[in-house]
Design a protein around this motif. Structure first.
Motif, short mmCIF file in Angstrom:
data_model
loop_
_atom_site.label_atom_id
_atom_site.label_comp_id
_atom_site.label_asym_id
_atom_site.label_seq_id
_atom_site.Cartn_x
_atom_site.Cartn_y
_atom_site.Cartn_z
N TYR A 47 12.49 -10.83 79.74
CA TYR A 47 12.64 -10.08 78.49
C TYR A 47 12.55 -11.03 77.30
CZ TYR A 47 15.10 -7.23 74.93
OH TYR A 47 15.45 -6.56 73.78
N GLY A 48 13.23 -12.17 77.40
CA GLY A 48 13.21 -13.13 76.31
C GLY A 48 11.85 -13.77 76.13
N GLU A 49 11.17 -14.06 77.23
CA GLU A 49 9.85 -14.67 77.12
C GLU A 49 8.87 -13.72 76.43
OE1 GLU A 49 6.72 -17.17 79.94
OE2 GLU A 49 8.61 -16.41 80.76
N GLY A 50 8.92 -12.44 76.82
CA GLY A 50 8.04 -11.47 76.18
C GLY A 50 8.38 -11.26 74.71
N ALA A 51 9.68 -11.21 74.40
CA ALA A 51 10.10 -11.01 73.02
C ALA A 51 9.65 -12.16 72.12
CB ALA A 51 11.62 -10.85 72.96
N LEU A 52 9.82 -13.38 72.60
CA LEU A 52 9.40 -14.54 71.79
C LEU A 52 7.89 -14.60 71.67
CD1 LEU A 52 11.96 -17.19 73.00
CD2 LEU A 52 11.58 -16.50 70.65
N ALA A 53 7.18 -14.22 72.71
CA ALA A 53 5.73 -14.24 72.65
C ALA A 53 5.21 -13.29 71.58
CB ALA A 53 5.15 -13.87 74.02
N ASP A 54 5.76 -12.09 71.52
CA ASP A 54 5.22 -11.07 70.61
C ASP A 54 5.87 -11.06 69.23
OD1 ASP A 54 3.66 -10.39 72.72
OD2 ASP A 54 4.32 -8.30 72.86
N TRP A 55 7.10 -11.55 69.11
CA TRP A 55 7.82 -11.38 67.85
C TRP A 55 8.25 -12.67 67.16
CZ3 TRP A 55 7.68 -6.79 65.59
CH2 TRP A 55 7.47 -5.65 66.38
N SER A 56 8.10 -13.81 67.82
CA SER A 56 8.56 -15.05 67.18
C SER A 56 7.79 -15.36 65.91
CB SER A 56 8.44 -16.23 68.16
OG SER A 56 7.11 -16.43 68.57
N ALA A 57 6.47 -15.14 65.92
CA ALA A 57 5.67 -15.41 64.72
C ALA A 57 6.08 -14.50 63.57
CB ALA A 57 4.18 -15.24 65.04
N LEU A 58 6.31 -13.22 63.88
CA LEU A 58 6.72 -12.29 62.83
C LEU A 58 8.13 -12.63 62.32
CD1 LEU A 58 5.39 -8.90 64.24
CD2 LEU A 58 4.61 -10.08 62.18
N HIS A 59 9.01 -13.06 63.21
CA HIS A 59 10.36 -13.46 62.79
C HIS A 59 10.29 -14.62 61.80
CE1 HIS A 59 14.52 -14.65 62.84
NE2 HIS A 59 14.29 -15.75 63.55
N LEU A 60 9.46 -15.60 62.10
CA LEU A 60 9.37 -16.77 61.22
C LEU A 60 8.69 -16.43 59.90
CD1 LEU A 60 8.45 -19.53 63.84
CD2 LEU A 60 10.68 -19.04 62.83
N THR A 61 7.70 -15.53 59.92
CA THR A 61 7.01 -15.19 58.68
C THR A 61 7.82 -14.22 57.82
OG1 THR A 61 5.78 -13.47 59.87
CG2 THR A 61 4.70 -15.60 59.58
N GLU A 62 8.36 -13.18 58.44
CA GLU A 62 9.00 -12.12 57.66
C GLU A 62 10.46 -12.44 57.32
OE1 GLU A 62 8.49 -8.40 59.63
OE2 GLU A 62 6.29 -8.45 59.46
N ASP A 63 11.16 -13.12 58.20
CA ASP A 63 12.58 -13.41 57.96
C ASP A 63 12.82 -14.78 57.32
OD1 ASP A 63 13.23 -10.97 59.10
OD2 ASP A 63 13.51 -11.81 61.10
N LEU A 64 11.91 -15.75 57.60
CA LEU A 64 12.14 -17.11 57.14
C LEU A 64 10.99 -17.65 56.29
CD1 LEU A 64 13.64 -18.53 60.47
CD2 LEU A 64 14.88 -17.81 58.42
N ASP A 65 10.06 -16.76 55.91
CA ASP A 65 8.98 -17.09 54.95
C ASP A 65 8.10 -18.26 55.41
OD1 ASP A 65 9.81 -15.08 53.15
OD2 ASP A 65 11.37 -16.41 52.38
N ALA A 66 7.85 -18.38 56.69
CA ALA A 66 6.96 -19.43 57.19
C ALA A 66 5.51 -19.02 56.98
CB ALA A 66 7.23 -19.68 58.67
N GLY A 67 4.63 -20.01 56.83
CA GLY A 67 3.20 -19.74 56.74
C GLY A 67 2.64 -19.40 58.11
N ALA A 68 1.37 -18.97 58.14
CA ALA A 68 0.76 -18.52 59.39
C ALA A 68 0.71 -19.64 60.43
CB ALA A 68 -0.65 -17.99 59.12
N GLY A 69 0.34 -20.83 60.01
CA GLY A 69 0.24 -21.95 60.95
C GLY A 69 1.59 -22.34 61.53
N LEU A 70 2.62 -22.44 60.66
CA LEU A 70 3.95 -22.80 61.12
C LEU A 70 4.56 -21.70 61.97
CD1 LEU A 70 6.16 -24.92 61.07
CD2 LEU A 70 7.01 -23.94 58.92
N ALA A 71 4.25 -20.45 61.62
CA ALA A 71 4.77 -19.33 62.40
C ALA A 71 4.24 -19.36 63.83
CB ALA A 71 4.41 -18.01 61.73
N ALA A 72 2.96 -19.75 63.98
CA ALA A 72 2.39 -19.85 65.32
C ALA A 72 3.09 -20.90 66.16
CB ALA A 72 0.89 -20.15 65.24
N ALA A 73 3.71 -21.89 65.48
CA ALA A 73 4.43 -22.94 66.20
C ALA A 73 5.67 -22.41 66.90
CB ALA A 73 4.83 -24.05 65.23
N GLY A 74 6.16 -21.24 66.51
CA GLY A 74 7.35 -20.68 67.13
C GLY A 74 7.15 -20.49 68.62
N TYR A 75 6.11 -19.77 69.01
CA TYR A 75 5.86 -19.58 70.43
C TYR A 75 5.38 -20.88 71.07
CZ TYR A 75 4.15 -17.72 74.82
OH TYR A 75 3.94 -17.50 76.16
#
Length: 402
Positions: free
Chosen positions: A241-269
């Motif tokens: 469950y956690g692996e799937g959640a981070l795969a699909d939502w980590s980039a959006l969490h970093l961009t929408e909640d923490l104002d990360a850019g697209a490149g840095l957001a991709a670093a989440g996963y």
């Protein structure tokens, strides 16, 4: 390695390399898709809940196929099913960027999900057979290849996010997938694990010693085996469950909640996948020294703590640190659960535990989408910590049984 040992057989080594390539390809293609989710979400104009419904296509296709793949592996051989599924997965990844609505996205993700579900059950079934032949706990190494593929796919996705459109990016990944499948299919199919030598029949049945562990009909032993496989599947579900959640939502969490850019957001996963890879590459060594039970309990606790940090972090860098701890904690739990299920009940055990486990990976993103709509994405991601902690508790409570 001594000449008489199973691992010294050149055909067996080539089969292991080929199977590792398929695990890596699976991770590469899956990560390539997930890092482009923000762009495809924007392209389709989907809300968070609409996207969650569309992602249900992956879940529905994957779970439905997993329930059938154990039977397909017994009939046609796990190696043949692996190759066929890899072809379908490679073709399926090119479809999502061609859609222009959440409904169309959900429909094409049914195809992608069906292929994803089939290849994961088939690969793990072959891996269980190979482990029985080698008599070594090498399952974490195969899942390390999946994580390494995911890390590379996410990293490349971040690099090309501003250069290539999702369509061109995923078409290139589709071509790469077909090429790897063509190269790896022959050595995978050329060695018959049942006969213990070369053979082009494509069989993938479990070796005799694996089958004997579930011999018999009726009585308490089959019921107990079924219950243990279900428990192992539940542990796999809680962590996947956690692996799937981070795969699909980590980039959006970093961009929408923490104002990360697209490149840095991709670093989440990417950092999460890197931590998973490191944990799994060292998995055989860790298992031999700490034991499976301790790895299950301590790993679940680590993941719970790491995800609480990752989901509630005040900055991008603290969130990334939390993702690393989460990845290290989750790394070997899923491989242990699937490997034990396969040892108990052969391809059927792998199929049952995988259906539950990968069902968690596929349904997790959908649940996160709805929870994000009702509360917030940060709060929704704390459910990853809750389920990781639940996995640790289940493993501890059932320590004498599984």
């Amino acid at each position: 390695m001594a000449p008489g040992e199973p691992g010294a057989d050149p055909g067996l080594r080539r089969l292991r390399v080929a199977l590792t390539a398929f695990f890596a390809l699976d991770g590469l293609l899956f990560a390539g898709w997930v890092v482009r989710i923000p762009a495809i979400k924007h392209q389709t104009g989907a809300s968070a809940s609409d996207l969650g419904l569309a992602l249900l296509g992956v879940s529905a296709g994957g779970v439905a196929t997993m329930t059938l793949t154990g039977g397909l592996c017994r009939r046609f051989g796990g190696r043949r099913v692996t190759v066929a599924s890899a072809v379908l997965l490679s073709l399926g990844i090119a479809l999502p960027p061609l859609t222009r609505s959440a409904l169309a996205l959900g429909l094409v993700l049914l195809v992608f999900g069906a292929a994803y579900g089939a290849i994961n059950v088939a690969m793990n079934s072959v891996a269980v057979d190979l482990i029985a032949t080698l008599r070594r706990p090498v399952m974490p190494a195969f899942h390390a290849a999946f994580s390494l593929g995911g890390m590379v796919g996410a990293g490349l996705g971040g690099l090309v996010a501003g250069e290539l459109s999702p369509t061109r990016h995923l078409l290139l990944l589709a071509a790469c997938g077909l090429l790897v499948t063509a190269l790896a299919a022959r050595p995978l199919l050329a060695y018959d694990l049942v006969a213990g030598g070369p053979g082009a029949d494509g069989g993938g049945r479990a070796p005799a010693d694996a089958v004997d562990r579930t011999a018999g009909s009726g009585g308490a032993r089959p019921r107990r085996t079924g219950a243990l496989v279900a428990v192992l599947g539940l542990v796999a579900l809680c962590t996947a469950y956690g692996e799937g959640a981070l795969a699909d939502w980590s980039a959006l969490h970093l961009t929408e909640d923490l104002d990360a850019g697209a490149g840095l957001a991709a670093a989440g996963y990417s950092v999460f996948a890197f931590a998973m890879t490191v944990g799994r590459l060292s998995g055989t060594w860790v298992l031999r020294r700490a034991g499976e039970q301790r790895v299950l309990v301590v790993g679940g606790a680590m993941a719970a703590i790491g995800m609480l940090v990752g989901s509630l972090a005040p900055s991008v860098w603290v969130a990334l640190a939390g993702f690393v701890v989460t990845g290290l904690g989750l790394a070997n739990i899923f491989p242990i659960a699937i490997g034990r299920a396969g040892a108990l009940a052969g391809p059927g055990g792998v199929a049952t535990a995988s259906t539950l486990g990968y069902g968690g990976m596929l349904l997790g993103p959908v649940a996160i989408g709805f929870l994000a709509e009702w509360f917030s994405l940060s709060v929704a991601l704390t459910t990853v910590a809750l389920l990781a902690g639940a996995a640790a508790v289940i493993a501890y409570v059932t320590r004498d049984a599984i």
